[in-house]
Design an enzyme around this catalytic site. Structure first.
Site, PDB file in Angstrom:
ATOM      1  N   GLU A  81     122.431 -66.151   0.633  1.00 47.74           N
ATOM      2  CA  GLU A  81     122.477 -66.044  -0.821  1.00 47.74           C
ATOM      3  C   GLU A  81     122.954 -64.667  -1.283  1.00 47.74           C
ATOM      4  OE1 GLU A  81     122.201 -68.492  -2.737  1.00 47.74           O
ATOM      5  OE2 GLU A  81     121.213 -69.990  -1.478  1.00 47.74           O
ATOM      6  N   CYS A 144     112.070 -70.565  -4.382  1.00 46.72           N
ATOM      7  CA  CYS A 144     112.968 -69.766  -3.534  1.00 46.72           C
ATOM      8  C   CYS A 144     113.615 -68.639  -4.340  1.00 46.72           C
ATOM      9  CB  CYS A 144     114.051 -70.653  -2.927  1.00 46.72           C
ATOM     10  SG  CYS A 144     113.495 -71.699  -1.574  1.00 46.72           S
TER      11      CYS A 144
END
Length: 213
Positions: A81, A144
C-alpha cells in the site's frame, strides 16, 4: 538486537482464520540478519481497540521498522500500500459490532499519509521471486486503513519506516467465496522478501507501477 514489528489481524466477518495473522505468526522470531529480529503480534479487528493495541506494541518494542498486514479478499497478489486516508467508512460491522461511517481516524489529522517504505523496490523484489505483487493506491476504509493511518500518524517525523501490505485469501476461503487465493507459504515468502528489501533499500526505485484496486 534490533526489532522489526510485523502485525496481522484476528479473523473477522464470520471467517475462522485470517491469512494476515497466519502468515505473520510464522515469521515471529525469525532473524533477518545477525542483529535484526522479527516480532509478530496480532491486532483486533475493532475500530475501538486496534490503534491502542498498535500503540502499545510500538511503545513496548521500539521497532526500527513496522509493517502491518491485512486481508484484501478479492485481490490476487501481495499489495504493497502507498497511502492511508483519514477516513473510517465501514461496509460491515467490526468484531465489536461497530460500523463507523464517514468519521476521521484522527480528529484534525492530515487528510492522508504516505508509506515510508521503499514500496516499488519491495514489489520488484517480490515479483523477481515469481510471486505476484503490485503497488496499491487504496487501503480501503475499514480497520486495515485505520491501522495504516494510525501507524503513520504515530511515527510521523520519527525516522522509523512503516507501512502496510494487503495479502489475498487462503485457498480454503476461496473455495467458499470464489475469490482469488494464494498459498500460505507463498505469502510468508513474499512478506519475508518485502521485509529484507525494505531494510536494505535506502531509496526507492523510480519506475511506474500500481493501480487503484
Amino acid at each position: 538486537m534490533r526489532t522489526v514489528l510485523l502485525t496481522g489481524f484476528e479473523p473477522f466477518d464470520q471467517d475462522t482464520i485470517n491469512p494476515s495473522w497466519e502468515a505473520v505468526r510464522l515469521l515471529d522470531g525469525i532473524l533477518l540478519s545477525d542483529d535484526v529480529r522479527i516480532v509478530a503480534r496480532q491486532l483486533p479487528c475493532a475500530f475501538a481497540e486496534a490503534p491502542a493495541r498498535l500503540a502499545g506494541f510500538l511503545d513496548e518494542y521500539k521497532p526500527e521498522m513496522v509493517i502491518a498486514v491485512g486481508l484484501a479478499s478479492g485481490r490476487a497478489d501481495v499489495s504493497v500500500e502507498r497511502v492511508a486516508i483519514n477516513l473510517n467508512d465501514a461496509r460491515i460491522p467490526d468484531n465489536l459490532g461497530l460500523q463507523p461511517i464517514d468519521t476521521p481516524v484522527v480528529a484534525q489529522g492530515p487528510a492522508a499519509y504516505f508509506s515510508t517504505l521503499p514500496i516499488k523496490a519491495m514489489v520488484r523484489a517480490i515479483q523477481a521471486a515469481g510471486i505476484g505483487a503490485s503497488v496499491s493506491h487504496t487501503a480501503g476504509t475499514f480497520v486495515c486503513n485505520q491501522v495504516f493511518y494510525s501507524l503513520q500518524h504515530a511515527l510521523a517525523g520519527s525516522g522509523v519506516r512503516s507501512g502496510f501490505i494487503h495479502i489475498p485469501a487462503l485457498a480454503q476461503q476461496a473455495l467458499e467465496t470464489g475469490v482469488p487465493s494464494m498459498a500460505l507459504e507463498t505469502m510468508v515468502q513474499g512478506l519475508r522478501i518485502a521485509l529484507i528489501t525494505a531494510l536494505n533499500t535506502e531509496h526507492d526505485v523510480l519506475e511506474t507501477g500500481g493501480q487503484v484496486s
